[in-house]
Write a protein that holds these residues in place. Structure first.
Motif, short mmCIF file in Angstrom:
data_model
loop_
_atom_site.label_atom_id
_atom_site.label_comp_id
_atom_site.label_asym_id
_atom_site.label_seq_id
_atom_site.Cartn_x
_atom_site.Cartn_y
_atom_site.Cartn_z
N ASP A 27 58.18 46.57 47.32
CA ASP A 27 58.67 45.19 47.47
C ASP A 27 59.09 44.59 46.12
O ASP A 27 59.50 43.42 46.07
CB ASP A 27 57.65 44.29 48.19
N HIS A 28 59.00 45.38 45.05
CA HIS A 28 59.39 44.88 43.73
C HIS A 28 60.52 45.68 43.08
O HIS A 28 61.07 45.24 42.07
CB HIS A 28 58.16 44.84 42.82
N ASP A 32 52.35 40.86 40.71
CA ASP A 32 51.21 40.76 41.64
C ASP A 32 49.88 40.78 40.90
O ASP A 32 48.83 41.00 41.51
CB ASP A 32 51.24 41.91 42.65
N HIS A 71 54.09 36.77 44.98
CA HIS A 71 53.87 36.27 46.35
C HIS A 71 53.12 34.94 46.26
O HIS A 71 52.28 34.77 45.38
CB HIS A 71 53.02 37.25 47.16
N HIS A 101 56.11 46.11 38.40
CA HIS A 101 55.39 47.33 38.80
C HIS A 101 56.22 48.10 39.82
O HIS A 101 57.29 47.64 40.22
CB HIS A 101 53.98 47.01 39.32
ZN LIG Z 1 54.04 42.81 45.85
#
Ligand SMILES: [Zn+2]
Length: 324
Positions: A71-72, A184, A232, A67
């Motif tokens: 953070d990805h 996620d 995560h 996505h």
């Molecule tokens: Zn994330």
């Protein structure tokens, strides 16, 4: 095809969520799933960890993105030798920082927050977007993935569209090993926030992230997953009880919102303050998204109605409180 090995690499992020995992799948082709954040610390750890599996960044043949969150997708621009980047078409808008999209993005939130009674001091949309650019690089998708698609070089996995946490969210399932690269979509220790996003086309109806998230979770209930590799937290199994528990928990939270609305019409901001008295100030975007998700759910199940008067929304209960 040769046996594929999934290697987890854990990287720090500046976000409250903590570390993020990226995955390297080594087969005939080396595929990187997600690209952490663009900080020196994360990049250095990434390069060190690659050494442990006898790889260098230049050995990565292709990148697959679950996505568009920072953070990805963070350091993807550092892998500039890679000429195959796969993801959902919406991810492209963030990778290229599409100007007209972000203009529309800001307008959408400013207008909606006004309508929902959000005081100006919480309307930090521009800052939030700039903050996310700070930890990402620019890049471009070379291939768009949709439901059921296979990825050359990673053929044993099929694409599952799993919107909710992000409208661009994809997961990747291997029917043979029953592994799920989940991004996620499913996390063991926390439930993913369904985050508000504007509709892609200005003026059309906005997506309902919590409803999409519920649909995505229900959709995978019948799948068999051996290992779930998340973005995560720990690798886990047993998604069925986890999903059922999350669905029930969400319904309970919606009920709490309904009780509040039954006491009198309320704005989304007032409901957000009621639901998250301790966190709405420090985590406004997340708590507001969660609140609106509950409102979307209650509208969808016919329990409340949105009344818009002079551009301001209030939500009212469809049924009077029963005395029992
Ligand atoms: Zn994330």
């Amino acid at each position: 095809m040769t046996k594929q090995n999934i290697h987890q690499i854990t990287l720090p992020t500046p976000y409250a969520v903590g570390d993020v995992h990226v995955y390297v799948v080594k087969g005939e082709t080396v595929t990187l799933i997600d690209a952490g954040v663009n900080t020196k610390e994360a990049w250095d750890i990434f390069c060190d960890e690659l050494k442990n599996i006898d790889l260098k960044p230049e050995d990565i043949d292709q990148v697959v993105l679950t996505h568009h969150h920072p953070d990805h997708i963070g350091f993807i621009g550092k892998l500039d030798h890679v000429n195959r980047v796969y993801g959902h078409e919406l991810t492209q808008l963030w990778l290229t920082r599409d100007e007209s999209y972000f203009e529309h993005y800001l307008n959408f939130f400013n207008k909606l927050y006004d309508q929902w009674g959000v005081p100006e001091q919480y309307q930090h949309i521009e800052k939030t977007v700039k903050q996310s650019f700070k930890f990402t690089t620019t890049s471009e998708l070379t291939h768009v993935l949709t439901e059921g698609d296979k990825i050359p070089g990673l053929e044993s996995f099929i694409t599952l569209e799993t919107p909710g946490h992000a409208e661009s969210h994809l997961s990747f399932y291997n029917p043979e090993t029953q592994a799920l690269l989940a991004g996620d979509f499913l996390l063991k220790h926390i439930s993913s926030n369904p985050l508000l996003e504007p509709p892609v086309k200005p003026g059309s109806e906005r997506p309902k992230p919590l409803l999409h998230y519920r649909d995505s979770m229900r959709k995978v209930l019948d799948y068999q997953f051996s290992n779930i590799y998340p973005g995560h937290g720990e690798i886990f199994t047993g998604h069925e009880p986890l999903i059922k528990e999350r669905l029930v928990k969400q319904e309970k939270r919606a009920h709490k919102v309904l009780d509040f609305i039954q006491k009198g019409p309320a704005t989304p901001f007032e409901i957000c303050q009621f639901l998250f008295p301790k966190h709405y100030q420090s985590q406004f975007g997340l708590t507001m998204s969660e609140t609106v998700g509950q409102l979307d759910y209650l509208i969808d199940t016919g329990q409340i109605t949105e009344v818009i008067d002079h551009g301001h929304s209030r939500f009212i209960a469809n049924h009077a409180v029963t005395n029992n």
